[in-house]
Design a protein around this motif. Structure first.
Motif, PDB file in Angstrom:
ATOM      1  N   SER A   1       3.579   8.324   4.510  1.00 16.31           N
ATOM      2  CA  SER A   1       3.669   7.350   3.411  1.00 16.31           C
ATOM      3  C   SER A   1       2.725   6.174   3.690  1.00 16.31           C
ATOM      4  O   SER A   1       2.433   5.855   4.846  1.00 16.31           O
ATOM      5  CB  SER A   1       5.109   6.863   3.246  1.00 16.31           C
ATOM      6  N   ASN A   2       2.235   5.595   2.655  1.00 15.89           N
ATOM      7  CA  ASN A   2       1.288   4.474   2.756  1.00 15.89           C
ATOM      8  C   ASN A   2       1.730   3.366   1.809  1.00 15.89           C
ATOM      9  O   ASN A   2       1.549   3.447   0.603  1.00 15.89           O
ATOM     10  CB  ASN A   2      -0.124   4.958   2.387  1.00 15.89           C
ATOM     11  N   LYS A   3       2.338   2.330   2.400  1.00 19.41           N
ATOM     12  CA  LYS A   3       2.801   1.201   1.608  1.00 19.41           C
ATOM     13  C   LYS A   3       1.591   0.318   1.250  1.00 19.41           C
ATOM     14  O   LYS A   3       0.730   0.069   2.104  1.00 19.41           O
ATOM     15  CB  LYS A   3       3.813   0.390   2.429  1.00 19.41           C
ATOM     16  N   GLN A   4       1.539  -0.130   0.018  1.00 21.46           N
ATOM     17  CA  GLN A   4       0.411  -0.970  -0.414  1.00 21.46           C
ATOM     18  C   GLN A   4       0.906  -2.183  -1.185  1.00 21.46           C
ATOM     19  O   GLN A   4       1.905  -2.085  -1.902  1.00 21.46           O
ATOM     20  CB  GLN A   4      -0.503  -0.191  -1.363  1.00 21.46           C
ATOM     21  N   VAL A   5       0.188  -3.296  -1.047  1.00 21.02           N
ATOM     22  CA  VAL A   5       0.435  -4.439  -1.933  1.00 21.02           C
ATOM     23  C   VAL A   5      -0.668  -4.433  -2.981  1.00 21.02           C
ATOM     24  O   VAL A   5      -1.856  -4.444  -2.657  1.00 21.02           O
ATOM     25  CB  VAL A   5       0.428  -5.778  -1.169  1.00 21.02           C
ATOM     26  N   ILE A   6      -0.259  -4.408  -4.242  1.00 28.78           N
ATOM     27  CA  ILE A   6      -1.211  -4.248  -5.342  1.00 28.78           C
ATOM     28  C   ILE A   6      -1.110  -5.468  -6.269  1.00 28.78           C
ATOM     29  O   ILE A   6      -0.012  -5.968  -6.531  1.00 28.78           O
ATOM     30  CB  ILE A   6      -0.875  -2.984  -6.168  1.00 28.78           C
TER      31      ILE A   6
ATOM     32  N   MET B   1       2.079  -9.566  -7.852  1.00 27.88           N
ATOM     33  CA  MET B   1       1.862  -8.468  -6.909  1.00 27.88           C
ATOM     34  C   MET B   1       3.057  -7.529  -6.924  1.00 27.88           C
ATOM     35  O   MET B   1       4.159  -7.948  -7.268  1.00 27.88           O
ATOM     36  CB  MET B   1       1.721  -9.026  -5.487  1.00 27.88           C
ATOM     37  N   TYR B   2       2.856  -6.308  -6.546  1.00 21.25           N
ATOM     38  CA  TYR B   2       3.993  -5.431  -6.322  1.00 21.25           C
ATOM     39  C   TYR B   2       3.700  -4.506  -5.148  1.00 21.25           C
ATOM     40  O   TYR B   2       2.539  -4.272  -4.797  1.00 21.25           O
ATOM     41  CB  TYR B   2       4.353  -4.648  -7.587  1.00 21.25           C
ATOM     42  N   VAL B   3       4.775  -4.055  -4.537  1.00 22.65           N
ATOM     43  CA  VAL B   3       4.641  -3.157  -3.395  1.00 22.65           C
ATOM     44  C   VAL B   3       4.875  -1.743  -3.889  1.00 22.65           C
ATOM     45  O   VAL B   3       5.811  -1.474  -4.643  1.00 22.65           O
ATOM     46  CB  VAL B   3       5.667  -3.506  -2.301  1.00 22.65           C
ATOM     47  N   THR B   4       4.010  -0.856  -3.493  1.00 20.61           N
ATOM     48  CA  THR B   4       4.174   0.528  -3.901  1.00 20.61           C
ATOM     49  C   THR B   4       4.039   1.403  -2.662  1.00 20.61           C
ATOM     50  O   THR B   4       3.492   0.974  -1.645  1.00 20.61           O
ATOM     51  CB  THR B   4       3.135   0.914  -4.978  1.00 20.61           C
ATOM     52  N   SER B   5       4.553   2.591  -2.734  1.00 21.31           N
ATOM     53  CA  SER B   5       4.430   3.462  -1.582  1.00 21.31           C
ATOM     54  C   SER B   5       3.934   4.832  -2.025  1.00 21.31           C
ATOM     55  O   SER B   5       4.634   5.550  -2.734  1.00 21.31           O
ATOM     56  CB  SER B   5       5.777   3.572  -0.865  1.00 21.31           C
ATOM     57  N   GLY B   6       2.712   5.120  -1.644  1.00 18.94           N
ATOM     58  CA  GLY B   6       2.148   6.445  -1.923  1.00 18.94           C
ATOM     59  C   GLY B   6       2.110   7.248  -0.633  1.00 18.94           C
ATOM     60  O   GLY B   6       2.844   6.959   0.314  1.00 18.94           O
ATOM     61  N   THR B   7       1.287   8.249  -0.603  1.00 14.83           N
ATOM     62  CA  THR B   7       1.104   8.992   0.641  1.00 14.83           C
ATOM     63  C   THR B   7      -0.383   9.029   0.963  1.00 14.83           C
ATOM     64  O   THR B   7      -1.231   8.818   0.092  1.00 14.83           O
ATOM     65  CB  THR B   7       1.596  10.456   0.513  1.00 14.83           C
ATOM     66  N   VAL B   8      -0.657   9.260   2.220  1.00 14.40           N
ATOM     67  CA  VAL B   8      -2.049   9.369   2.641  1.00 14.40           C
ATOM     68  C   VAL B   8      -2.145  10.552   3.611  1.00 14.40           C
ATOM     69  O   VAL B   8      -1.234  10.792   4.403  1.00 14.40           O
ATOM     70  CB  VAL B   8      -2.536   8.046   3.278  1.00 14.40           C
ATOM     71  N   THR B   9      -3.223  11.284   3.491  1.00 16.20           N
ATOM     72  CA  THR B   9      -3.469  12.393   4.412  1.00 16.20           C
ATOM     73  C   THR B   9      -4.170  11.831   5.637  1.00 16.20           C
ATOM     74  O   THR B   9      -5.123  11.047   5.499  1.00 16.20           O
ATOM     75  CB  THR B   9      -4.376  13.439   3.726  1.00 16.20           C
TER      76      THR B   9
ATOM     77  N   THR C   1      -8.618  -7.240  -9.691  1.00 17.43           N
ATOM     78  CA  THR C   1      -7.350  -6.532  -9.588  1.00 17.43           C
ATOM     79  C   THR C   1      -7.385  -5.568  -8.399  1.00 17.43           C
ATOM     80  O   THR C   1      -8.232  -5.665  -7.537  1.00 17.43           O
ATOM     81  CB  THR C   1      -7.118  -5.720 -10.871  1.00 17.43           C
ATOM     82  N   ALA C   2      -6.443  -4.661  -8.382  1.00 14.47           N
ATOM     83  CA  ALA C   2      -6.369  -3.590  -7.378  1.00 14.47           C
ATOM     84  C   ALA C   2      -5.990  -4.121  -6.006  1.00 14.47           C
ATOM     85  O   ALA C   2      -5.551  -5.241  -5.853  1.00 14.47           O
ATOM     86  CB  ALA C   2      -7.651  -2.800  -7.320  1.00 14.47           C
ATOM     87  N   THR C   3      -6.172  -3.288  -5.000  1.00 13.67           N
ATOM     88  CA  THR C   3      -5.731  -3.605  -3.650  1.00 13.67           C
ATOM     89  C   THR C   3      -6.346  -4.908  -3.161  1.00 13.67           C
ATOM     90  O   THR C   3      -7.529  -5.158  -3.359  1.00 13.67           O
ATOM     91  CB  THR C   3      -6.177  -2.489  -2.686  1.00 13.67           C
TER      92      THR C   3
ATOM     93  N   TRP D   1      -4.853  -4.156   1.599  1.00 12.70           N
ATOM     94  CA  TRP D   1      -3.554  -4.643   2.072  1.00 12.70           C
ATOM     95  C   TRP D   1      -2.575  -3.476   1.993  1.00 12.70           C
ATOM     96  O   TRP D   1      -1.799  -3.354   1.055  1.00 12.70           O
ATOM     97  CB  TRP D   1      -3.098  -5.826   1.213  1.00 12.70           C
ATOM     98  N   GLU D   2      -2.642  -2.638   2.986  1.00 15.20           N
ATOM     99  CA  GLU D   2      -1.904  -1.383   2.977  1.00 15.20           C
ATOM    100  C   GLU D   2      -1.787  -0.886   4.419  1.00 15.20           C
ATOM    101  O   GLU D   2      -2.379  -1.465   5.327  1.00 15.20           O
ATOM    102  CB  GLU D   2      -2.648  -0.357   2.112  1.00 15.20           C
ATOM    103  N   GLU D   3      -1.016   0.179   4.611  1.00 20.44           N
ATOM    104  CA  GLU D   3      -0.814   0.657   5.988  1.00 20.44           C
ATOM    105  C   GLU D   3      -2.007   1.455   6.521  1.00 20.44           C
ATOM    106  O   GLU D   3      -2.411   1.305   7.665  1.00 20.44           O
ATOM    107  CB  GLU D   3       0.466   1.500   6.054  1.00 20.44           C
ATOM    108  N   TYR D   4      -2.553   2.277   5.669  1.00 18.67           N
ATOM    109  CA  TYR D   4      -3.722   3.075   6.050  1.00 18.67           C
ATOM    110  C   TYR D   4      -4.827   2.857   5.023  1.00 18.67           C
ATOM    111  O   TYR D   4      -4.557   2.744   3.827  1.00 18.67           O
ATOM    112  CB  TYR D   4      -3.385   4.574   6.068  1.00 18.67           C
ATOM    113  N   SER D   5      -6.061   2.806   5.497  1.00 17.30           N
ATOM    114  CA  SER D   5      -7.185   2.688   4.555  1.00 17.30           C
ATOM    115  C   SER D   5      -8.267   3.682   4.931  1.00 17.30           C
ATOM    116  O   SER D   5      -8.601   3.831   6.122  1.00 17.30           O
ATOM    117  CB  SER D   5      -7.797   1.274   4.601  1.00 17.30           C
ATOM    118  N   LEU D   6      -8.815   4.311   3.916  1.00 20.57           N
ATOM    119  CA  LEU D   6      -9.998   5.134   4.129  1.00 20.57           C
ATOM    120  C   LEU D   6     -11.210   4.264   3.789  1.00 20.57           C
ATOM    121  O   LEU D   6     -11.392   3.857   2.642  1.00 20.57           O
ATOM    122  CB  LEU D   6      -9.961   6.374   3.218  1.00 20.57           C
ATOM    123  N   ILE D   7     -11.982   3.962   4.828  1.00 20.94           N
ATOM    124  CA  ILE D   7     -13.138   3.076   4.633  1.00 20.94           C
ATOM    125  C   ILE D   7     -14.354   3.963   4.389  1.00 20.94           C
ATOM    126  O   ILE D   7     -14.798   4.681   5.296  1.00 20.94           O
ATOM    127  CB  ILE D   7     -13.375   2.191   5.872  1.00 20.94           C
TER     128      ILE D   7
END
Lengths: 300, 300
Positions: free
Chosen positions: B6-11, B25-33, B61-63, B92-98
């Motif tokens: 899971s990847n929690k994000q502030v959006i 802002m809101y916190v959402t939780s997606g997934t990340v591979t 807007t956005a992350t 602003w999230e747990e994992y980021s793909l740069i």
């Protein structure tokens, strides 16, 4: 025995509020001795041509200080001798004793150049255009350049220097005949009358759909505000003057300065006096470019 | 098989109008591979520390994009491998793909430096202070320096760099405890609470009777207006930010820009991204200065 002659002067009564009016000035006639005072290293000049330049507006009271062309009448300075032709900053009067002769430049007169040009193209306004454009703005081929008050003594040269550098250049002015001059004589790519534009931002977007690399600012105020929103990244603004503000009791606010950060803008206020050491270099350049340059001695 | 976590994000919901509020802002939780996509040259990082920096306010807007310290989880880029510690700009999230790994900097961790410093002193704010002060302002010993928002992550370092350069430095802040920090911990020569000053011009004249050589501007607006009247000839203004303006519907007007010409001021808006190639040079400097620098990790 020292010879005394009359010396007519234009004097400002007081610091001028609002638009300058005739009663703000008066003409007086004193006398001047045609030799420099004993022991002085000053230079006494007879003013042949005097210009009326926008920057004079920022001066306080007392004698107006235009740029000028003069022959030396007497000199206590070993750098100058009687009969030398010089230009520099002097008083609005018939004779001036210059006590800081480092602001005087000797000229070699040639018959194909009108002497009055030393109050313009070959004098302070020319050097201002040169220093502000080449030294402050570091222009390169292909840059987009905007010049306000573009038909003035400085602006008309900035535009032509920009064209000769391979830039795209647009100028603004406040009268139709000036706009025509910009397009037809001064070789600007385009020009517009800012007084006929309700929305300066839209006008700039019309002429600079890709934005402005270099803004040569002669006016400040609302135009500067609109320009800030149309600058390209790393754009350069040379602030030569802010004539839209000089006659206001309260200067206008510029609201878009945040764009300085967003667009990483360099904005540099400059005075030509810092660059006078480059005058010989400038003369060399003009020597090469002279046949390409159209100079309008009367335009302000 | 690719592992998903899971990847929690502030959006940010939308572009923020006025002061940012929690509902923006809101916190959402997606997934990340936990592997980079096939063929990608991106770098997948797990964000260990995230900072909240003023410049984020200017984003759309956005992350949210703070600066961060991360270990690499997976890399499609030959410059980075699993386990590398890096800092850079991320989400602003747990994992980021740069996908633009040129904004990531590898670090060699040593035990005497808190890891969180890579979101401050040793990261983006530190580089901002370094680039803005040394590269933009060309300071020299004896210069008078004014820093606004001086207790912030950037300002506190600018003040200390100024002191170490031999400058006289005064800072402003908006709370008594910040002013105390400036005077007692950050070694500013003096500091004041701008909210307690009715007349900013008078305040500046009190601390800078001879004028200001360098203004490191973090706030814009009324303070910039007052500073313009207190700059010395050839003064330099580094515009790092204009935080007083970010939350206004209509930015304030700056009225004293004519002083740019009168005082021949250089004003340069800059973004730290232009200077990241100097990061190794900056690290060397901090290596030498580290024992002299007081860094407050919590102060903004």
């Amino acid at each position: 025995m020292a010879i005394e002659v009359s010396n007519k002067q234009v004097i400002l009564r007081d610091f001028v509020q609002g638009f300058p009016k005739e009663p703000d000035m008066y003409v007086t006639s004193g006398t001047v001795t045609l030799t420099v005072p004993e022991g002085s290293s000053g230079v006494l000049v007879k003013n042949l041509y005097l210009s009326c330049d926008p920057y004079m507006r920022g001066r306080g009271t007392a004698t107006l200080t235009p740029s000028t062309l003069d022959p030396v009448v007497d000199s206590g300075n070993q750098g100058f001798k009687e009969g030398d032709l010089v230009w520099g900053v002097t008083g609005w009067e018939e004779y001036s004793l210059i006590t800081t002769p480092e602001v005087l430049f000797k000229i070699k007169h040639s018959d194909d150049i009108p002497l009055s040009y030393y109050t313009g193209l070959l004098g302070m306004p020319g050097m201002t255009a040169y220093a502000g454009f080449f030294e402050v703005c570091s222009p390169k081929k292909g840059d987009t350049v905007f010049v306000s008050a573009a038909s003035g003594a400085v602006g008309q040269l900035v535009g032509q220097f920009a064209k000769l550098t391979g830039c795209y250049v647009v100028g603004s002015a406040g009268r139709k005949d000036k706009v025509d001059l910009l397009k037809n004589k001064f070789k600007f790519d385009d020009a517009f009358n800012y007084k006929e534009e309700k929305d300066l931002d839209a006008a700039l977007k019309r002429y600079f759909p890709e934005g402005i690399d270099i803004y040569f600012d002669n006016v400040g105020g609302k135009m500067l505000d609109a320009v800030l929103f149309n600058m390209r990244m790393h754009g350069r603004i040379a602030v030569c003057g802010m004539i839209s503000q000089y006659n206001l009791q309260q200067p206008e606010g510029v609201h878009n300065l945040v764009q300085m950060v967003v667009r990483q803008i360099h904005m540099v206020g400059f005075l030509v006096h810092d660059y006078f050491q480059l005058y010989p270099k400038y003369l060399n350049l003009i020597d090469q470019l002279y046949i390409f340059i159209y100079y309008n001695d009367n335009e302000v």
